[in-house]
Design a protein around this motif. Structure first.
Motif, PDB file in Angstrom:
ATOM      1  N   GLY B  79       0.799  -1.221   0.000  1.00 47.66           N
ATOM      2  CA  GLY B  79       0.000   0.000   0.000  1.00 47.66           C
ATOM      3  C   GLY B  79       0.824   1.260   0.000  1.00 47.66           C
ATOM      4  O   GLY B  79       0.316   2.336   0.270  1.00 47.66           O
ATOM      5  N   ARG B  80       2.127   1.135  -0.269  1.00 53.18           N
ATOM      6  CA  ARG B  80       2.948   2.343  -0.316  1.00 53.18           C
ATOM      7  C   ARG B  80       3.664   2.446  -1.656  1.00 53.18           C
ATOM      8  O   ARG B  80       4.818   2.827  -1.721  1.00 53.18           O
ATOM      9  N   ASP B  81       2.966   2.074  -2.700  1.00 50.83           N
ATOM     10  CA  ASP B  81       3.591   2.053  -4.017  1.00 50.83           C
ATOM     11  C   ASP B  81       4.125   3.416  -4.422  1.00 50.83           C
ATOM     12  O   ASP B  81       5.211   3.522  -4.987  1.00 50.83           O
ATOM     13  N   ALA B  82       3.353   4.466  -4.130  1.00 53.64           N
ATOM     14  CA  ALA B  82       3.764   5.800  -4.570  1.00 53.64           C
ATOM     15  C   ALA B  82       5.052   6.210  -3.877  1.00 53.64           C
ATOM     16  O   ALA B  82       5.945   6.793  -4.483  1.00 53.64           O
ATOM     17  N   LEU B  83       5.155   5.889  -2.565  1.00 56.19           N
ATOM     18  CA  LEU B  83       6.372   6.234  -1.832  1.00 56.19           C
ATOM     19  C   LEU B  83       7.556   5.449  -2.373  1.00 56.19           C
ATOM     20  O   LEU B  83       8.671   5.955  -2.482  1.00 56.19           O
ATOM     21  N   GLN B  85       7.852   4.337  -5.412  1.00 54.03           N
ATOM     22  CA  GLN B  85       8.227   4.923  -6.708  1.00 54.03           C
ATOM     23  C   GLN B  85       9.035   6.191  -6.521  1.00 54.03           C
ATOM     24  O   GLN B  85      10.033   6.409  -7.216  1.00 54.03           O
ATOM     25  N   LEU B  86       8.616   7.011  -5.553  1.00 51.11           N
ATOM     26  CA  LEU B  86       9.344   8.247  -5.302  1.00 51.11           C
ATOM     27  C   LEU B  86      10.775   7.935  -4.902  1.00 51.11           C
ATOM     28  O   LEU B  86      11.731   8.517  -5.416  1.00 51.11           O
ATOM     29  N   THR B  89      12.756   6.765  -7.821  1.00 52.22           N
ATOM     30  CA  THR B  89      13.108   7.861  -8.719  1.00 52.22           C
ATOM     31  C   THR B  89      14.274   8.663  -8.158  1.00 52.22           C
ATOM     32  O   THR B  89      15.235   8.982  -8.867  1.00 52.22           O
ATOM     33  N   LEU B  93      17.987   9.080  -9.610  1.00 51.20           N
ATOM     34  CA  LEU B  93      18.574  10.398  -9.845  1.00 51.20           C
ATOM     35  C   LEU B  93      19.964  10.464  -9.206  1.00 51.20           C
ATOM     36  O   LEU B  93      20.921  10.944  -9.809  1.00 51.20           O
ATOM     37  N   THR B  96      22.526   8.864 -11.132  1.00 47.73           N
ATOM     38  CA  THR B  96      22.861   9.539 -12.382  1.00 47.73           C
ATOM     39  C   THR B  96      23.728  10.767 -12.155  1.00 47.73           C
ATOM     40  O   THR B  96      24.680  11.010 -12.879  1.00 47.73           O
ATOM     41  N   VAL B  97      23.383  11.542 -11.119  1.00 43.72           N
ATOM     42  CA  VAL B  97      24.119  12.780 -10.879  1.00 43.72           C
ATOM     43  C   VAL B  97      25.564  12.450 -10.487  1.00 43.72           C
ATOM     44  O   VAL B  97      25.790  11.599  -9.642  1.00 43.72           O
ATOM     45  N   PRO B  98      26.532  13.087 -11.104  1.00 44.60           N
ATOM     46  CA  PRO B  98      27.938  12.775 -10.810  1.00 44.60           C
ATOM     47  C   PRO B  98      28.280  12.953  -9.335  1.00 44.60           C
ATOM     48  O   PRO B  98      27.818  13.901  -8.696  1.00 44.60           O
ATOM     49  N   GLN B 138      11.501  -6.525  -2.475  1.00 40.38           N
ATOM     50  CA  GLN B 138      10.445  -6.739  -3.473  1.00 40.38           C
ATOM     51  C   GLN B 138      10.544  -8.113  -4.093  1.00 40.38           C
ATOM     52  O   GLN B 138       9.561  -8.672  -4.552  1.00 40.38           O
TER      53      GLN B 138
END
Lengths: 314, 238, 398
Positions: B79-83, B85-86, B89, B93, B96-98, B138
């Motif tokens: 029930g915390r899929d959005a968290l 995903q955040l 993400t 990031l 990716t950022v050096p 997961q």
């Protein structure tokens, strides 16, 4: 005609296949049967030179296959494997068209041929032409695999456990479909299997191998009723005759009505398999059954009929 | 992926070489004959710089584990899929950022010294730990979880007895990646005045003293290889 | 045929948000928006602008006028409220919050500089950064709330308009950038050149090596082991380690020195970067080529494909999506290593970071670090898009 002459394959010191002499008759399906590790797959793969023999030779229509380039040889032989091996990045039509493409055949003719083949293997071309292999069930994928192997209309088809990965229901259906296809096309088929039922059911002939050697080569009846060795008898099992009965309808065994003697009281449908008819005989404690077709008596069957080896082959 | 057959040997050889190079006089004796300059005697001995470096990395790893694991557990609850995903993400990031940009961006906030480096190490170190822990948690098979529920385990018991043990190898691999990469990040931290083994490299570069550069680079490389090999021991062998 | 398709386990997607938009968003989405509101609420109170007489001197912190504080407070809570009652409209306040934050940064820095000397600088302070962070998360959360798909990108034209109209012209980082002007563009180009060249070299070496190694168990192990060890070594240390042999080479062969090989500069940077990029290219290449289904390769052989036909028609197309993700990892990694390479005189955006660190000039640091970060994100997104496209065309999930 495919002939194997003193064919052998050594891996290091051990023989995978040893002094194998065998002729696969044209237009017939020969089942290469045997326990795992007996050399049947090695034998199959030596026919299209996916494995190079260490000795002896393979002749295709009298010609030594070593005289041909392996790629050219393989393009003239259909090949079906258990893992199906469809190319996931191509759609169904492109998969089926692979060998005609390799042979540089005309695109438009090939497209028509693809539709014809999909029809033949029981897939609606309009539905399946553009599907990806990932969207197919196991049974559908293997139907495409068979269509792909037939695409260039090769006279010879090699099949390595083609139905081995399917669930029993899909396997039954595909075996039936393939038997019909084979009845129409009359290809020279060599099919590797470890499944005795499949060999007895589909094979015009069965070559039983053991430890790299040929144990017996003959019709299914030969193997069941005239085994040449204890190995053959043991491998087929005590119930080999029963298994064979299970694959045949009772109508194959029945005696014609003579009109004189009264009909036995217990009746069975003519499409019932012979093994179940035997079970009915046992259960009812009777000697003979009436065989009916659509409610009409068409014959009778008894113990002795079922014991005879001689149901005619299709 | 990493490790392999030579894993156990590597866990002996790299630390042994590192210790050998840290004995005062050994490294200069090896490098000076190359004629690239003189290692000389820096204000702080090499072993002290190595300890500073190791200290930064270990401290960062402890903080990372203390923050990252609960975070990963929290966002993988049902029930915390959005968290989740955040966090995925943000972690993506971060990946990716050096590194150097992350470190440099911490300077305006924290000034120079070890503080921005530690912050950078923690931020950057969180990336593999959180992402691996999320993937590991997961990846626990629904069958195992279902069985655990069927046996009457509470949510807490499922976490401690089923999910975390099953996800352990993936989590440990994340900690290993995080720690080893942080050895590299901490090297760059010398540019922010954090000390450590980047110091001789950067000083050597500005003084055109290749010998000094080499002494720092060799030690930093050996430290990274040693930690990598040692932490590989905790992973199950294939 | 009856095959229960048991795929997509564990890859569950979010259920499609309700199109009606009248209902509230799910609880976890509201939690994301609450997380977004916190930094915005704090940011509204904290100082927004740091005004300094010149780029290095200490300065004074300026707060927002009360009107704007109030507006920001409302805008911070609006997305959360919208998600609760009209979730399809959440994107409106979230996008507004982000654009307002950028606009406020521009106007407040401009206002701060009025009447100041030429060298005065107005930079963003903690309040602005926190508000921007919160607004970014709010925009992210709003995309999970439903509404039209393009609404998730509504901030992009707005932001572009703000930038193009020069709203941010007085922000210290852009002032710094203007004074650098063409030099900054050169450094950016040099950065891209370094990344492009190293990636090209890594592909040139790595691709054939991966193809060769993928068919050979032991070679693959050895090659991957070596590449792994290289990647374990810190990038700065690798740069350092390469300086010694290259300067020795340049000393020994003057011809090489004339060709540009020396201990510092582009040559060691490119060597180190190429070595660094080799691992992802190699590893994913070997993994991708090996994971091509054996059945497909066997079938291709059995159908009479030659070795080169098998490679180009079957193995490469099937391996490409996974392989490309290795190339993407390499490219992103290289953007970072190139920033460090400025230390040995290779140029690139790292030059500004080091200059800024040496002179304690925050704006210079940002001038290097922010574009480097954006560059990495852009490279990642572009190659990811290419991967998805390829995976779709080649009929296989990457």
């Amino acid at each position: 005609m495919i002939e194997l002459h003193h064919l052998e394959k050594r891996f290091g010191d051990s023989f995978a296949v040893q002094d194998l002499n065998l002729t696969f008759p044209d237009g017939e399906l020969t089942a290469l049967l045997g326990p795992s590790g007996c050399g049947k797959t090695t034998t199959l793969r030596m026919i299209n030179r996916l494995i190079e023999p260490s000795g002896g030779q393979v002749r295709l229509n009298g010609q030594d296959t070593r005289a041909l380039k392996p790629e050219a040889l393989r393009r003239g032989i259909g090949y079906v494997i258990q893992q199906v091996g469809l190319f996931p990045h191509l759609n169904v039509a492109q998969n089926v068209a692979t060998v005609p493409d390799l042979l540089g055949r005309d695109r438009r003719a090939t497209a028509a041929r693809v539709d014809e083949l999909l029809d033949l293997v029981g897939l609606d071309p309009d539905t399946f032409r553009h599907k990806r292999p990932g969207e197919l069930s196991g049974g559908q994928a293997q139907r495409v695999g068979v269509a792909r192997a037939l695409a260039a209309d090769p006279p010879v088809l090699l099949m390595d456990e083609p139905f081995g990965a399917l669930d029993p229901l899909a396997r039954d259906r595909l075996q039936d479909a393939f038997r019909d296809i084979q009845r129409r096309l009359r290809k020279t088929v060599v099919m590797v299997t470890h499944d005795i039922d499949e060999a007895l059911r589909l094979g015009d002939r069965v070559a039983l191998m053991n430890a790299g050697r040929l144990e017996q080569f003959g019709t299914p009846d030969d193997l069941i009723h005239r085994p040449v060795s204890d190995f053959v008898r043991q491998f087929l099992g005590e119930d080999a005759a029963l298994r064979q009965l299970a694959g045949q309808p009772v109508s194959r065994f029945m005696a014609a009505l003579d009109g004189a003697s009264p009909l036995p009281p217990v009746a069975v449908e003519d499409t019932l398999n012979a093994r179940s008819a035997l079970a009915v005989l046992l259960r009812e404690g009777t000697d003979r059954l009436t065989v009916t077709r659509g409610g009409q008596a068409v014959g009778t069957v008894g113990w002795a009929d079922l014991r005879t080896s001689g149901p005619e082959r299709p | 992926m990493r490790g392999g057959r030579g894993g156990r040997w590597a866990a002996l050889v790299w630390p042994a070489l590192l210790l050998l190079c840290l004995i005062p006089g050994v490294l200069p004796a090896l490098i000076d004959p190359l004629g690239l300059g003189e290692v000389g005697t820096p204000e702080r001995p090499l072993w002290q710089l190595t300890l500073t470096h190791l200290g930064l990395v270990v401290l960062a790893s402890v903080v990372v584990l203390a923050l990252g694991l609960p975070l990963a557990v929290a966002v993988t609850r049902p029930g915390r899929d959005a968290l989740r995903q955040l966090s995925e993400t943000l972690v993506g990031l971060g990946q990716t950022v050096p590194t150097f940009a992350v470190l440099a961006l911490a300077v305006p906030a924290l000034g120079f010294g070890w503080a921005p480096t530690l912050l950078g190490l923690i931020v950057y170190g969180l990336v593999p730990v959180v992402s691996n822990a999320v993937v590991g948690l997961q990846g626990v098979s629904p069958g195992a979880l279902d069985a655990a529920r069927g046996m009457g385990m509470s949510a807490r018991q499922r976490l401690w007895r089923v999910e975390l043990p099953l996800a352990r190898p993936v989590i440990l691999a994340g900690v290993r990646t995080s720690t080893v990469y942080n050895v590299g990040t901490a090297t760059v931290g010398a540019a922010l005045g954090a000390g450590g083994l980047g110091e001789p490299i950067i000083n050597g570069l500005s003084q055109q003293n290749t010998a000094l550069v080499l002494s720092g680079a060799v030690l930093a490389a050996l430290l990274a290889l040693s930690l990598d090999a040692l932490m590989a021991l905790s992973e199950p062998r294939p | 045929m009856s095959d229960p398709a048991g795929k997509e386990v564990g890859a569950e997607r979010l259920p499609a948000p309700s199109a009606a938009g009248r209902s509230g968003a799910r609880g976890d989405v509201q939690a994301v928006l609450a997380l977004a509101a916190l930094p915005m609420l704090a940011g509204a109170w904290l100082p927004w602008v740091l005004l300094r007489p010149n780029r290095l001197a200490p300065g004074e912190y300026l707060r927002l006028p009360p009107v704007w504080v109030a507006t920001l407070l409302v805008l911070a809570l609006l997305p959360l409220a919208a998600a609760r009652w009209r979730s399809a409209l959440t994107w409106v306040p979230a996008t507004l919050a982000l654009l307002l934050a950028v606009w406020l940064l521009g106007t407040r820095t401009g206002a701060a500089l009025v009447g100041q000397a030429e060298f005065a600088r107005a930079s963003a302070a903690s309040g602005a950064w926190l508000t921007l962070l919160g607004a970014g998360v709010a925009v992210y959360g709003a995309r999970l709330c439903g509404g039209p798909r393009v609404a998730g990108w509504a901030w992009l034209p707005g932001l572009a308009a703000l930038l193009l109209t020069g709203t941010l012209a007085d922000w210290s980082v852009l002032v710094e950038g203007r004074s650098e002007g063409p030099r900054w563009v050169q450094e950016l180009a040099q950065h891209l050149r370094l990344v492009g060249t190293a990636l090209g070299l890594a592909l040139l070496i790595g691709a054939p090596l991966a193809v060769w190694a993928s068919g050979r168990e032991r070679v693959a192990g050895a090659v991957l082991g070596a590449a792994n060890a290289v990647q374990t070594i810190p990038s700065l240390a690798l740069l350092g380690l390469l300086i010694a042999p290259l300067s020795a080479l340049a000393n020994a062969f003057p011809a090489l020195r004339e060709a540009g090989v020396s201990g510092i500069g582009v040559a060691p940077a490119l060597s180190a970067m190429t070595l660094y990029a080799l691992l992802p290219v190699l590893r994913n290449g070997v993994v991708a080529l090996r994971s091509v289904p054996a059945g497909a390769v066997d079938a291709a052989r059995g159908m009479g494909m030659t070795a080169s036909q098998r490679f180009w028609r079957v193995q490469l197309p099937l391996a490409l999506p996974v392989w490309l993700s290795g190339v993407r990892q390499a490219a992103v990694l290289l953007v970072g290593v190139a920033a460090v390479a400025a230390l040995i005189g290779a140029g690139g955006l790292g030059t500004y970071i080091f200059k800024g660190l040496q002179s304690a000039a925050t704006d210079l640091i940002l001038l290097g670090a922010v574009p480097a970060a954006l560059l990495a994100v852009a490279v990642d997104a572009a190659l990811r898009g290419l991967e998805t496209l390829l995976a779709r065309r080649l009929g296989r999930a990457a």
